[in-house]
Design a protein around this motif. Structure first.
Motif, mmCIF file in Angstrom:
data_model
loop_
_atom_site.group_PDB
_atom_site.id
_atom_site.type_symbol
_atom_site.label_atom_id
_atom_site.label_comp_id
_atom_site.label_asym_id
_atom_site.label_seq_id
_atom_site.Cartn_x
_atom_site.Cartn_y
_atom_site.Cartn_z
ATOM 1 N N ALA A 1 -3.412 -10.512 -0.512
ATOM 2 C CA ALA A 1 -2.487 -10.215 0.584
ATOM 3 C C ALA A 1 -1.074 -10.649 0.227
ATOM 4 O O ALA A 1 -0.099 -9.940 0.520
ATOM 5 N N PHE A 2 -0.946 -11.814 -0.414
ATOM 6 C CA PHE A 2 0.386 -12.277 -0.815
ATOM 7 C C PHE A 2 1.012 -11.282 -1.785
ATOM 8 O O PHE A 2 2.182 -10.900 -1.649
ATOM 9 N N VAL A 3 0.234 -10.869 -2.772
ATOM 10 C CA VAL A 3 0.734 -9.905 -3.774
ATOM 11 C C VAL A 3 1.128 -8.598 -3.104
ATOM 12 O O VAL A 3 2.194 -8.025 -3.391
ATOM 13 N N ALA A 4 0.287 -8.107 -2.200
ATOM 14 C CA ALA A 4 0.559 -6.830 -1.537
ATOM 15 C C ALA A 4 1.816 -6.891 -0.679
ATOM 16 O O ALA A 4 2.526 -5.889 -0.530
ATOM 17 N N ASN A 5 2.102 -8.062 -0.125
ATOM 18 C CA ASN A 5 3.259 -8.212 0.759
ATOM 19 C C ASN A 5 4.566 -8.473 0.013
ATOM 20 O O ASN A 5 5.639 -8.418 0.615
ATOM 21 N N TRP A 6 4.460 -8.752 -1.288
ATOM 22 C CA TRP A 6 5.687 -9.012 -2.052
ATOM 23 C C TRP A 6 6.376 -7.692 -2.383
ATOM 24 O O TRP A 6 5.736 -6.747 -2.829
#
Length: 317
Positions: free
Chosen positions: A96-101
């Protein structure tokens, strides 16, 4: 074993993060600091924010991150400090962190971790320290690789430890399924993995302009030692004898991380291990300094990368 000409700097074990970053302008640079809500993470983030960077505190407890962000803004005057949730032991959280960056990422500080914990495993079956300290950061860095490459000169800081001297990566039994679990051996193995990641990532990503180095921050009393009792510390000091290092402040502990993240003296330098703001030499028996040969071994680094890729396939495919 060292790689290339050793790097020397004017800084020492007593230097602070703010002293290391003095005179460096990070305006327009975007930074992620995992575990940026406490300990040396918050001091690393503070120093980078003081130099003008846009800093994201990637934390497991957002409320703690919010308090840290407000305090950093108050002391630096830089209001470009934000908080994002990240649980390194949870692949879905990392994804989720990667997708939101969005957009480039200039500096990734893989700082979060756990030390000498009781035996625990992730739902996937991985020993918790290895999963948190290495696999989670591996998945984060590989997932953010496009953003790092887009920065055209990114740096990754892999916070390791002198505890890597306690154990290589035991590839035949990483998860302590056939050997008795020992908290410090598990921690040491995960910290060796942090160095091996720097070695292999530097090799693989050199053409993308991404520099990756590892470091030992020093002995700092922070929440990282929440599983370490005073009796444990006394026993470790007795075993180490006069070679036991003195405690650093969190500001001093963050200095080597900030050096690796920002110093122009490290331009073009990757795959190395630093301590006390200097490149470390080979470990000498009877000491708690230097870097073990097995932590810089290119074959082990390549093997670990392949194993880690297979273990985090949904995030790295």
């Amino acid at each position: 074993m060292t790689i290339g000409t050793p790097v020397s700097t004017p800084f020492t074990a007593a230097s602070t993060a703010l002293e290391v970053v003095a005179g460096i302008d990070l305006t327009g640079r975007r930074v992620v600091v995992t575990g940026g809500g406490s300990g040396i993470g918050v001091e690393t983030a503070r120093a980078l924010a003081s130099a003008g960077a846009d800093v994201t505190l990637a934390v497991r407890k957002p409320e703690q991150g919010d308090r840290a962000a407000a305090e950093i803004i108050g002391t630096t005057g830089n209001d470009r400090v934000t908080v994002a949730p990240l649980d390194l032991a949870d692949p879905a959280s990392v994804a989720a962190f990667v997708a939101n960056w969005d957009g480039p990422l200039h500096i990734l500080v893989n700082n979060a971790g756990m030390m000498a914990s009781p035996e625990m495993r992730t739902p996937q079956g991985w020993e918790m320290q290895f999963a948190t300290n290495h696999l989670g950061h591996f998945a984060l860095a590989t997932g953010l690789h496009p953003a790092l490459a887009a920065a055209q000169g990114a740096r990754i800081v892999s916070v390791s430890s002198a505890a890597h001297l306690r154990s290589p990566v035991v590839f035949d039994d990483i998860n302590f399924e056939r050997r008795v679990y020992e908290p410090w051996a598990a921690y040491g193995q995960s910290k060796t993995a942090n160095i091996l990641f720097a070695v292999e990532a530097s090799r693989r990503w050199a053409d993308d302009g991404i520099l990756v180095n590892a470091l030992h921050p020093g002995a700092i009393r922070t929440n990282l030692q929440r599983y370490v009792t005073e009796d444990d510390l006394a026993r470790m000091r007795a075993q180490s004898g006069p070679a036991t290092p003195s405690w650093k402040t969190p500001e001093q502990g963050a200095a080597t991380s900030v050096l690796v993240a920002t110093s122009p003296l490290l331009d073009g330098v990757g795959g190395r291990y630093f301590e006390d703001c200097q490149q470390a030499g080979p470990h000498q028996p009877g000491t708690r300094t230097g870097v073990a040969d097995y932590a810089l071994d290119p074959e082990s680094a390549h093997r670990l990368w392949n194993l880690s890729t297979q273990s985090t396939t949904p995030l790295t495919s």
